[in-house]
Design a protein around this motif. Structure first.
Motif, PDB file in Angstrom:
ATOM      1  N   LEU A  74       0.419  -1.277   0.057  1.00 12.19           N
ATOM      2  CA  LEU A  74       0.375  -0.057  -0.210  1.00 12.19           C
ATOM      3  C   LEU A  74       0.559   1.390  -0.359  1.00 12.19           C
ATOM      4  N   SER A  75       1.843   0.954   1.021  1.00 11.05           N
ATOM      5  CA  SER A  75       2.929   2.273   1.215  1.00 11.05           C
ATOM      6  C   SER A  75       3.529   1.612   0.825  1.00 11.05           C
ATOM      7  N   PRO A  76       5.007   1.981  -0.285  1.00  4.09           N
ATOM      8  CA  PRO A  76       5.946   1.037  -0.576  1.00  4.09           C
ATOM      9  C   PRO A  76       6.996   2.173   0.386  1.00  4.09           C
ATOM     10  N   ASP A  77       6.354   2.934   0.753  1.00  7.26           N
ATOM     11  CA  ASP A  77       8.345   4.366   0.869  1.00  7.26           C
ATOM     12  C   ASP A  77       8.230   4.146   2.563  1.00  7.26           C
ATOM     13  N   LEU A  78       6.583   3.430   3.770  1.00  3.67           N
ATOM     14  CA  LEU A  78       7.559   3.235   4.338  1.00  3.67           C
ATOM     15  C   LEU A  78       8.681   2.721   5.238  1.00  3.67           C
ATOM     16  N   THR A  79       9.792   2.856   5.999  1.00  3.56           N
ATOM     17  CA  THR A  79      10.792   2.957   6.436  1.00  3.56           C
ATOM     18  C   THR A  79      10.538   2.353   7.488  1.00  3.56           C
ATOM     19  N   VAL A  80      10.168   1.969   8.489  1.00  2.03           N
ATOM     20  CA  VAL A  80      10.525   1.677   9.970  1.00  2.03           C
ATOM     21  C   VAL A  80       9.202   1.046  10.048  1.00  2.03           C
ATOM     22  N   VAL A  81       9.781  -0.116  10.975  1.00  5.69           N
ATOM     23  CA  VAL A  81       8.988  -0.919  12.103  1.00  5.69           C
ATOM     24  C   VAL A  81       8.862  -1.129  12.586  1.00  5.69           C
ATOM     25  N   GLY A  82       8.360  -0.747  13.947  1.00  6.21           N
ATOM     26  CA  GLY A  82       7.804  -0.178  15.619  1.00  6.21           C
ATOM     27  C   GLY A  82       6.852  -1.018  16.633  1.00  6.21           C
ATOM     28  N   LEU A  96       9.953  -9.471  20.618  1.00  9.42           N
ATOM     29  CA  LEU A  96      11.244  -9.448  20.433  1.00  9.42           C
ATOM     30  C   LEU A  96      11.457 -10.833  18.771  1.00  9.42           C
ATOM     31  N   GLU A  97      10.402 -11.461  20.076  1.00 10.72           N
ATOM     32  CA  GLU A  97       9.793 -12.754  18.315  1.00 10.72           C
ATOM     33  C   GLU A  97       9.588 -11.794  16.797  1.00 10.72           C
ATOM     34  N   THR A  98       8.649 -11.265  16.691  1.00  9.17           N
ATOM     35  CA  THR A  98       8.380 -10.140  15.742  1.00  9.17           C
ATOM     36  C   THR A  98       9.468  -9.356  15.472  1.00  9.17           C
ATOM     37  N   PHE A  99      10.332  -9.014  16.825  1.00  3.71           N
ATOM     38  CA  PHE A  99      11.744  -7.816  14.851  1.00  3.71           C
ATOM     39  C   PHE A  99      12.088  -9.075  14.560  1.00  3.71           C
ATOM     40  N   ARG A 100      12.868 -10.668  15.208  1.00  8.02           N
ATOM     41  CA  ARG A 100      13.860 -11.691  14.578  1.00  8.02           C
ATOM     42  C   ARG A 100      12.896 -11.685  13.382  1.00  8.02           C
ATOM     43  N   LYS A 101      11.940 -11.843  12.907  1.00  7.86           N
ATOM     44  CA  LYS A 101      10.843 -12.166  12.122  1.00  7.86           C
ATOM     45  C   LYS A 101      11.493 -11.173  10.764  1.00  7.86           C
ATOM     46  N   ILE A 102      10.861  -9.913  11.465  1.00  2.18           N
ATOM     47  CA  ILE A 102      11.110  -8.964  10.644  1.00  2.18           C
ATOM     48  C   ILE A 102      12.937  -8.350  10.371  1.00  2.18           C
ATOM     49  N   ARG A 103      13.587  -8.999  11.258  1.00  2.00           N
ATOM     50  CA  ARG A 103      14.678  -8.424  10.287  1.00  2.00           C
ATOM     51  C   ARG A 103      15.373  -9.862   9.401  1.00  2.00           C
ATOM     52  N   ASP A 104      14.538 -10.769   9.363  1.00  7.51           N
ATOM     53  CA  ASP A 104      14.895 -11.575   8.665  1.00  7.51           C
ATOM     54  C   ASP A 104      14.904 -11.510   6.872  1.00  7.51           C
ATOM     55  N   GLU A 105      13.277 -10.899   6.783  1.00  5.35           N
ATOM     56  CA  GLU A 105      12.353 -10.945   6.043  1.00  5.35           C
ATOM     57  C   GLU A 105      13.107  -9.330   5.308  1.00  5.35           C
ATOM     58  N   PHE A 106      13.014  -8.609   6.016  1.00  9.43           N
ATOM     59  CA  PHE A 106      12.676  -7.337   5.736  1.00  9.43           C
ATOM     60  C   PHE A 106      14.285  -6.370   6.799  1.00  9.43           C
ATOM     61  N   PRO A 107      15.198  -6.863   6.432  1.00  5.87           N
ATOM     62  CA  PRO A 107      16.859  -6.213   6.372  1.00  5.87           C
ATOM     63  C   PRO A 107      16.551  -4.292   6.331  1.00  5.87           C
ATOM     64  N   LYS A 108      16.178  -4.266   4.994  1.00  3.11           N
ATOM     65  CA  LYS A 108      16.316  -2.661   5.214  1.00  3.11           C
ATOM     66  C   LYS A 108      16.169  -1.607   6.059  1.00  3.11           C
ATOM     67  N   MET A 109      14.659  -2.576   6.942  1.00  2.00           N
ATOM     68  CA  MET A 109      13.555  -1.609   6.858  1.00  2.00           C
ATOM     69  C   MET A 109      14.140  -1.098   8.665  1.00  2.00           C
ATOM     70  N   ILE A 110      14.255   0.160   8.879  1.00  2.00           N
ATOM     71  CA  ILE A 110      14.445   0.143  10.643  1.00  2.00           C
ATOM     72  C   ILE A 110      13.693  -0.444  11.362  1.00  2.00           C
ATOM     73  N   LYS A 111      14.143  -1.080  13.039  1.00  2.00           N
ATOM     74  CA  LYS A 111      13.164  -1.857  13.492  1.00  2.00           C
ATOM     75  C   LYS A 111      13.883  -1.244  15.308  1.00  2.00           C
ATOM     76  N   CYS A 112      12.097  -0.465  15.442  1.00  2.00           N
ATOM     77  CA  CYS A 112      12.088   0.818  16.234  1.00  2.00           C
ATOM     78  C   CYS A 112      11.186  -0.187  17.170  1.00  2.00           C
ATOM     79  N   MET A 113      11.551  -0.210  19.231  1.00  2.00           N
ATOM     80  CA  MET A 113      10.718  -1.058  19.922  1.00  2.00           C
ATOM     81  C   MET A 113      10.737   0.412  21.134  1.00  2.00           C
ATOM     82  N   SER A 114       9.415   0.235  21.362  1.00  2.00           N
ATOM     83  CA  SER A 114       9.104   1.768  22.580  1.00  2.00           C
ATOM     84  C   SER A 114       9.574   0.360  24.056  1.00  2.00           C
TER      85      SER A 114
END
Length: 291
Positions: A74-82, A96-114
Motif C-alpha cells: 500500500l505504501s512502498p515508502d514505509l521505512t520503519v517497523v515499530g 522480540l520474536e516479531t523483530f527477529r522475523k522482521i530482521r530476516d525478511e525485511f533487513p533494510k527496514m529500521i526496527k524500532c521498539m518502545s
C-alpha cells in the motif's frame, strides 16, 4: 549492526529533528499485557482514538510479518517497523520474536521498539541480537519521590511492588538498561510525559540524566488528562516551549510527536492505512503502551 543516528534521522519520523519528516512507519500491535501501572494510562481497544495505548486488537508475530507485506504494498515508502504496544514490549516475548522475523525478511527496514524499561537490563542482549536500531524508553522521573506519584506499582520477579521501592527499581533498571543498549550502538530516544502538577521542574533533570547514560534524543509528551490523572492539567504551549528549551541544553529534542496509536500505519499526521493492513485483529484486554 545497528544503524547510526545519522542514517536513522534521514528515514525515521521520530528522529527527524527540525523539519517534519515525510517518512512512514508501521506499528505492529503484538505486545499483550504490562508490568507497571501508570496513573495516566487508560488503555483501550477502539478504532477512533488517536493516542498511545490504543489499538483495534492484537496480532501474532506471524500475522505481523503479513501486515508488513500488506503495508509495503500500500505504501512502498514505509521505512520503519515499530512495536509500541499496546502492552509493554518486554513484558512478553512477542515483540522480540516479531523483530527477529522482521530482521530476516525485511533487513533494510529500521526496527524500532518502545518500552517502559523495567526489564531492559535483563533483555538488553536479546534486543541487540534482534537487530533493534532504535529503542524508546519512557522515563517520567529520575527521583523516586516523584516517580512514585506517577507510577502506582510494578510487577517484578513475580511480585507486585508499590510506592518508593517500586519507583527505585524502575528508575535503576531504566537508566542501567539505557546505558547498556546505547553502548552497543542502539540509538536511544527517551519519552517523558509532561505532568505539570507533578514533574514540570524535574523534566530538565530527567533529560540531563538520560543523556549521561547515552540517550540520543528526548521527546516531551504532553499529558492527556485521563484515568487517575483525569483532573490534572495538560501542559500549555508555553510550558512545552520552556521545557524543550531547557532540555536542549543537554540532549537533542524531538518536537513533532503525533502521539501515535499502537497500530498506526503511514506517515505521522498523514493518511493512515491501518484498517487496510489489519484485516482480522484479535481483541484482548489488559494492555498498555509506552509508544
Amino acid at each position: 549492526m545497528a544503524k547510526t543516528f545519522e542514517e536513522i534521522a534521514k528515514d525515521h519520523p521520530c528522529f527527524a529533528l527540525g523539519q517534519k519528516s515525510n517518512k512512514g512507519r508501521i506499528h505492529l500491535p503484538v505486545s499483550t499485557g504490562c508490568n507497571i501501572g501508570c496513573r495516566f494510562c487508560k488503555r483501550d481497544f477502539n478504532e477512533t482514538e488517536q493516542r498511545p495505548g490504543v489499538a483495534s486488537g492484537i496480532i501474532s508475530p506471524d500475522e505481523a510479518v503479513q501486515a508488513v507485506r500488506r503495508a509495503l504494498a500500500l505504501s512502498p515508502d514505509l521505512t520503519v517497523v515499530g512495536v509500541a504496544g499496546p502492552g509493554d514490549t518486554l513484558a512478553t516475548g512477542f515483540a522480540l520474536e516479531t523483530f527477529r522475523k522482521i530482521r530476516d525478511e525485511f533487513p533494510k527496514m529500521i526496527k524500532c521498539m518502545s518500552t517502559n524499561g523495567l526489564l531492559l537490563p535483563q533483555k538488553a542482549d536479546e534486543i541487540i541480537d534482534a537487530g533493534i536500531d532504535t529503542l524508546t524508553v519512557t522515563v517520567n522521573a529520575v527521583d523516586p519521590e516523584i516517580q512514585a506519584k506517577i507510577n502506582e506499582f510494578i510487577v517484578y520477579s513475580g511480585k507486585k511492588i508499590e510506592g518508593i521501592e517500586a519507583a527505585r527499581i524502575l528508575i535503576e533498571n531504566q537508566l542501567s538498561g539505557i546505558k547498556k543498549v546505547a553502548a552497543a550502538g542502539v540509538t536511544v530516544k527517551v519519552n517523558t510525559v509532561f505532568i505539570p502538577e507533578v514533574n514540570k521542574e524535574h523534566i530538565p533533570i530527567v533529560a540531563k540524566t538520560v543523556a549521561a547514560q547515552g540517550a540520543a534524543v528526548y521527546n516531551i509528551i504532553p499529558l492527556i488528562p485521563q484515568h487517575q490523572f483525569a483532573n490534572f492539567s495538560a501542559p500549555s504551549c508555553a510550558d512545552l516551549s520552556w521545557a524543550r528549551s531547557e532540555c536542549e541544553k543537554y540532549i537533542k529534542v524531538f518536537r513533532h510527536c503525533q502521539r501515535c496509536r499502537a497500530d498506526a500505519v503511514g506517515v505521522p499526521g498523514g493518511q493512515d492505512f491501518s484498517k487496510e493492513v489489519y484485516i482480522k485483529p484479535v481483541r484482548l484486554d489488559g494492555t498498555f503502551s509506552h509508544g
